[in-house]
Enzyme design. Structure first.
Site, PDB file in Angstrom:
ATOM      1  N   GLY A  46      56.327 -49.116  58.143  1.00 61.91           N
ATOM      2  CA  GLY A  46      57.645 -49.744  58.236  1.00 61.91           C
ATOM      3  C   GLY A  46      57.952 -50.089  59.676  1.00 61.91           C
ATOM      4  O   GLY A  46      57.347 -49.524  60.595  1.00 61.91           O
ATOM      5  N   GLN A  51      63.248 -51.782  66.953  1.00 63.20           N
ATOM      6  CA  GLN A  51      61.969 -51.392  67.554  1.00 63.20           C
ATOM      7  C   GLN A  51      61.287 -52.559  68.275  1.00 63.20           C
ATOM      8  O   GLN A  51      60.371 -52.344  69.064  1.00 63.20           O
ATOM      9  CB  GLN A  51      61.016 -50.836  66.496  1.00 63.20           C
ATOM     10  CG  GLN A  51      61.468 -49.481  65.968  1.00 63.20           C
ATOM     11  CD  GLN A  51      60.487 -48.956  64.944  1.00 63.20           C
ATOM     12  OE1 GLN A  51      60.552 -49.316  63.779  1.00 63.20           O
ATOM     13  NE2 GLN A  51      59.565 -48.108  65.361  1.00 63.20           N
ATOM     14  N   CYS A  93      55.944 -42.510  64.106  1.00 69.27           N
ATOM     15  CA  CYS A  93      56.750 -43.720  64.294  1.00 69.27           C
ATOM     16  C   CYS A  93      56.007 -44.610  65.281  1.00 69.27           C
ATOM     17  O   CYS A  93      55.436 -44.097  66.251  1.00 69.27           O
ATOM     18  CB  CYS A  93      58.108 -43.307  64.869  1.00 69.27           C
ATOM     19  SG  CYS A  93      59.200 -44.680  65.288  1.00 69.27           S
ATOM     20  N   LEU A  94      56.015 -45.916  65.061  1.00 69.66           N
ATOM     21  CA  LEU A  94      55.306 -46.818  65.982  1.00 69.66           C
ATOM     22  C   LEU A  94      55.892 -46.761  67.388  1.00 69.66           C
ATOM     23  O   LEU A  94      55.223 -47.131  68.346  1.00 69.66           O
ATOM     24  CB  LEU A  94      55.316 -48.256  65.448  1.00 69.66           C
ATOM     25  CG  LEU A  94      54.498 -48.509  64.169  1.00 69.66           C
ATOM     26  CD1 LEU A  94      54.618 -49.963  63.735  1.00 69.66           C
ATOM     27  CD2 LEU A  94      53.035 -48.129  64.341  1.00 69.66           C
ATOM     28  N   HIS A 137      63.657 -43.249  57.153  1.00 69.13           N
ATOM     29  CA  HIS A 137      63.209 -43.364  58.548  1.00 69.13           C
ATOM     30  C   HIS A 137      63.667 -44.693  59.163  1.00 69.13           C
ATOM     31  O   HIS A 137      64.238 -44.716  60.253  1.00 69.13           O
ATOM     32  CB  HIS A 137      61.673 -43.238  58.580  1.00 69.13           C
ATOM     33  CG  HIS A 137      61.054 -43.388  59.924  1.00 69.13           C
ATOM     34  ND1 HIS A 137      60.311 -42.388  60.517  1.00 69.13           N
ATOM     35  CD2 HIS A 137      61.058 -44.427  60.815  1.00 69.13           C
ATOM     36  CE1 HIS A 137      59.900 -42.814  61.718  1.00 69.13           C
ATOM     37  NE2 HIS A 137      60.332 -44.046  61.902  1.00 69.13           N
ATOM     38  N   GLU A 138      63.410 -45.794  58.436  1.00 69.65           N
ATOM     39  CA  GLU A 138      63.757 -47.118  58.977  1.00 69.65           C
ATOM     40  C   GLU A 138      65.273 -47.318  59.023  1.00 69.65           C
ATOM     41  O   GLU A 138      65.800 -47.899  59.971  1.00 69.65           O
ATOM     42  CB  GLU A 138      63.089 -48.232  58.159  1.00 69.65           C
ATOM     43  CG  GLU A 138      61.562 -48.175  58.105  1.00 69.65           C
ATOM     44  CD  GLU A 138      60.883 -48.025  59.454  1.00 69.65           C
ATOM     45  OE1 GLU A 138      61.437 -48.473  60.469  1.00 69.65           O
ATOM     46  OE2 GLU A 138      59.788 -47.432  59.492  1.00 69.65           O
ATOM     47  N   HIS A 141      66.789 -45.964  62.103  1.00 68.50           N
ATOM     48  CA  HIS A 141      66.610 -46.773  63.312  1.00 68.50           C
ATOM     49  C   HIS A 141      67.810 -47.696  63.546  1.00 68.50           C
ATOM     50  O   HIS A 141      68.147 -47.996  64.684  1.00 68.50           O
ATOM     51  CB  HIS A 141      65.354 -47.647  63.198  1.00 68.50           C
ATOM     52  CG  HIS A 141      64.084 -46.962  63.635  1.00 68.50           C
ATOM     53  ND1 HIS A 141      63.902 -46.485  64.908  1.00 68.50           N
ATOM     54  CD2 HIS A 141      62.933 -46.704  62.971  1.00 68.50           C
ATOM     55  CE1 HIS A 141      62.693 -45.950  65.010  1.00 68.50           C
ATOM     56  NE2 HIS A 141      62.074 -46.071  63.847  1.00 68.50           N
TER      57      HIS A 141
HETATM   58 ZN    ZN Z   1      60.178 -45.397  63.436  1.00 65.32          ZN
END
Ligand code: ZN
Length: 184
Positions: A46, A51, A93-94, A137-138, A141
Site C-alpha cells: 500500500g 508518503q 512501511c515504505l 495502516h494507510e 497516514h
Molecule cells: Zn506506511
C-alpha cells in the site's frame, strides 16, 4: 505516469493531517497512477499520498497474495465506519526501509470511500488479513499517524529504528491502546 520519491520517517509531510479531496479530477487520477507506479516499483502492499509528499486523503492498496488474488484498490476520502477485535503482527512501511516491528491492529474493519471514478463504495476486511491491516495502516497516514505509534514494545521498536538509522520513537505520538491490547 511516474515513480516518485518515497518520503522517509523524519520528513514533516508524514506527520501532517491530509486534506479531503473535493473532486476526482485529472490531478487525482494522475496522483493515483503515481501512487501505484511508486508502490509497485518498491514492492509495497500500500502507499498513501503523504508518503510521496502530497497531503491529500488518497491511498492505494494491492494486497494480492498467491493464495488470494485481489484487485488493486483506490481509496479517496476513506472513513473507517466499523472496527472490532484485535490482532498483532509484524508490520513495515515504505517510509521506514527495512524496519519491521510488532503492531496491534483491529481484526475486522469496514471502510467507506470513493474510488478513482468518483463512485462511493463500502468494503469489509475481516480476520486480520493483509487487506484489513493495510487499510488501517494507510488510513493512518492520512492523519499523520505512523505504524510505530501502534508498536507493541517501544524499546524493541526503538532498537529496530536505530539499526536502520531512522529517527527514534516520538513518545508523545505513541497511542494509548490498552483496551485494544486487552482483547488479544
Ligand atoms: Zn506506511
Amino acid at each position: 505516469m511516474s515513480i516518485k520519491r518515497v518520503l522517509h520517517y523524519g520528513e514533516p509531510s508524514l506527520r501532517e493531517k491530509s486534506k479531503e479531496v473535493h473532486k476526482v479530477s485529472k490531478k487525482i487520477s494522475d496522483l493515483v497512477r503515481d501512487l501505484f507506479d511508486t508502490m509497485y516499483a518498491q514492492n509495497g502492499v500500500g502507499l498513501a499520498a503523504p508518503q510521496i509528499g502530497v497531503n491529500l486523503r488518497v491511498f492505494v492498496i494491492d494486497a494480492s497474495t498467491k493464495e488470494e488474488p485481489l484487485e488493486p484498490m483506490v481509496f479517496i476520502n476513506p472513513k473507517i465506519i466499523k472496527k472490532s477485535g484485535a490482532v498483532v503482527s509484524q508490520e513495515g512501511c515504505l517510509s521506514f526501509p527495512e524496519a519491521y516491528t510488532d503492531v496491534v491492529r483491529y481484526k475486522d474493519v469496514m471502510v467507506k470511500a470513493t474510488n478513482e471514478h468518483g463512485k462511493p463504495f463500502v468494503i469489509e476486511a475481516k480476520g486480520g488479513t493483509l487487506l484489513a491491516r493495510a487499510i488501517q495502516h494507510e488510513n493512518d497516514h492520512l492523519d499523520g499517524i505512523l505504524f510505530i505509534d501502534h508498536c507493541m514494545n517501544r524499546f524493541e521498536a526503538d532498537e529496530v529504528l536505530k539499526k536502520y538509522n531512522l529517527p527514534a520513537i516520538e513518545p508523545d505520538k505513541l497511542l494509548d491502546e490498552e483496551e485494544l491490547k486487552s482483547q488479544l
